[in-house]
Design an enzyme around this catalytic site. Structure first.
Site, PDB file in Angstrom:
ATOM      1  N   GLU A   1      36.380  37.606  41.701  1.00 57.27           N
ATOM      2  CA  GLU A   1      37.650  38.310  41.896  1.00 57.27           C
ATOM      3  C   GLU A   1      38.696  37.916  40.854  1.00 57.27           C
ATOM      4  O   GLU A   1      39.878  37.764  41.153  1.00 57.27           O
ATOM      5  CB  GLU A   1      38.176  38.099  43.322  1.00 57.27           C
ATOM      6  CG  GLU A   1      37.243  38.720  44.347  1.00 57.27           C
ATOM      7  CD  GLU A   1      37.871  38.858  45.707  1.00 57.27           C
ATOM      8  OE1 GLU A   1      39.004  39.348  45.784  1.00 57.27           O
ATOM      9  OE2 GLU A   1      37.215  38.483  46.692  1.00 57.27           O
ATOM     10  N   GLY A   2      38.231  37.742  39.633  1.00 56.25           N
ATOM     11  CA  GLY A   2      39.109  37.382  38.528  1.00 56.25           C
ATOM     12  C   GLY A   2      38.983  35.916  38.191  1.00 56.25           C
ATOM     13  O   GLY A   2      39.366  35.047  38.978  1.00 56.25           O
TER      14      GLY A   2
END
Length: 417
Positions: free
Chosen positions: A397-398
């Protein structure tokens, strides 16, 4: 608008204690077994469904908590129990957030209940964004969705990777390119209903950590979905694409959008932005668990006739660990409160919370192993597993690098690369 507070109310405390009890009594005893098996812990998910933790109602209650603390509090307690099992329990939430962030009220009401099923027939969902050649670089996404106007269907082709519950999910939410010339602005999200022909599971990954959570490729081969499965609807998509084309025509890629380069959004990023503080809370839970094991060990383990915590080298590490955990939690709570109360992330506060909490989890779990010494390096103690699990927080998620990029772009208004 709820006032920002660092004190949980009585109802929140009751929920926290209930979740903590489930994590201690159900999740933790099963953690080592499912980590070794590297399989989805369906019996534990079933137990979570029976008591009401794995349900749309529960997550809706936490999601709409006006203080913003419902979700991070829940994530911290479940991941305190075990990250792999907890991710299997909450992994459906990312797909649900994808629908909440991009879908219509009708789509939300139709599809989110099907993601969870019920206590007698548990289901899971998957959010599919990353690709073999497009992880952090979402503009390189190749999965295409082409509209068949005659049939009012979208035809999707491509391969997704690193999808939690990918291939085993009842409902898949897939991000695809609808206009390649617009880069990341030409993306849209689609629901792929259960049993849709052409969707299959590719490689299932054998992972370093969170091994009780299913992660796999999702292959889409001429997958056809009804027009109603485009999240947000075709009219909204056409309007958004028209605006993007007009901006590109007027200014080109070198002109920053209104709000600066940190304000650029697309279907995938809208989902990740909404979920980043929750991921930070997961990291806080894992870090707290490792710290508590290390603290208990340091107060009971004796060397040279005294507990090892009597040594400053150990005591100071524990002091730093606790300080970092509390700081991470406060960043997560601030971002969560801002998100629920409509406060814009003018300094990328969501990314800040995820960055600091995930880095803290890696550091604290490594320190816990060091404090336990040789014991910490064995699977007889849980900190070894916690350290393996913590590695994912700085990646999914990043990545931490992407979080720093988002923060720097937001603060400077410049297209930093």
């Amino acid at each position: 608008m709820a006032e920002f507070t660092m004190e949980l109310n009585e109802e929140q405390k009751e929920v926290r204690d209930w979740l903590h009890g489930f994590a201690a009594d159900v999740i933790r005893p099963a953690a080592a077994e499912w980590d070794e098996r590297e399989e989805t812990p369906w019996p534990v998910i079933q137990e979570a469904a029976k008591v009401g933790i794995y349900s749309l109602d529960f997550y809706a209650q936490q999601y709409f908590d006006p203080t913003g603390l419902g979700i991070p509090m829940a994530m911290e307690e479940l991941f305190w129990g075990d990250a792999g099992i907890a991710l299997s329990i909450v992994g459906t939430g990312l797909a649900a957030v994808g629908v909440l962030a991009n879908g219509t009220e009708e789509q939300i009401g139709t599809w989110i209940p099907q993601m969870y099923g019920d206590q007698n027939d548990v289901k899971v969902a998957a959010f599919c964004s990353s690709e073999p050649d497009a992880g952090s670089d979402v503009a390189s996404m190749r999965t295409r969705a082409v509209y068949d106007e005659a049939k009012d269907e979208w035809v999707i082709n491509g391969t997704k990777t690193w999808a939690t519950n990918g291939g085993i999910a009842n409902v898949h939410v897939v991000v695809a390119v609808v206009d390649p010339e617009l880069g990341s602005r030409g993306h849209a999200s689609f629901i792929v209903p259960p049993g849709t022909p052409g969707l299959s599971q590719g490689q299932k990954f054998k992972k370093h950590g969170i091994r009780a959570s299913h992660t796999a490729e999702v292959v889409l081969d001429n997958v056809r979905v009804p027009g109603s499965c485009l999240l947000g609807g075709k009219e909204k998509l056409d309007e958004r694409l028209a605006r993007a084309r007009e901006k590109a025509k007027k200014g080109g890629v070198g002109v920053p959008p209104a709000g600066g380069w940190g304000s650029v959004k697309n279907a995938a990023m809208a989902t990740f932005e909404a979920s980043r503080p929750a991921v930070g809370a997961m990291a806080v839970g894992t870090a707290r668990a490792a710290y508590e094991v290390a603290l208990d060990y340091a107060t009971t383990r004796e060397q040279f006739g005294r507990p090892i915590i009597d040594n400053q080298g150990v005591a100071f590490q524990l002091a730093d660990m606790r300080t970092q955990i509390d700081a991470a939690r406060l960043l997560v709570w601030r971002a969560s409160w801002m998100a629920v109360n409509g406060k814009p992330f003018t300094a990328a506060e969501g990314s800040m919370s995820k960055l600091f909490a995930s880095e803290t989890a890696k550091k604290v779990t490594a320190q816990a192993i060091q404090i336990l010494g040789g014991n910490g390096y064995t699977r007889e103690y849980p900190v070894e597993r916690m350290h393996r699990d913590a590695a994912i927080y700085t990646i999914f998620e990043g990545t931490s690098e992407i979080q720093r990029l988002v923060i720097a772009r937001t603060l400077s208004g410049m297209p930093i690369r």
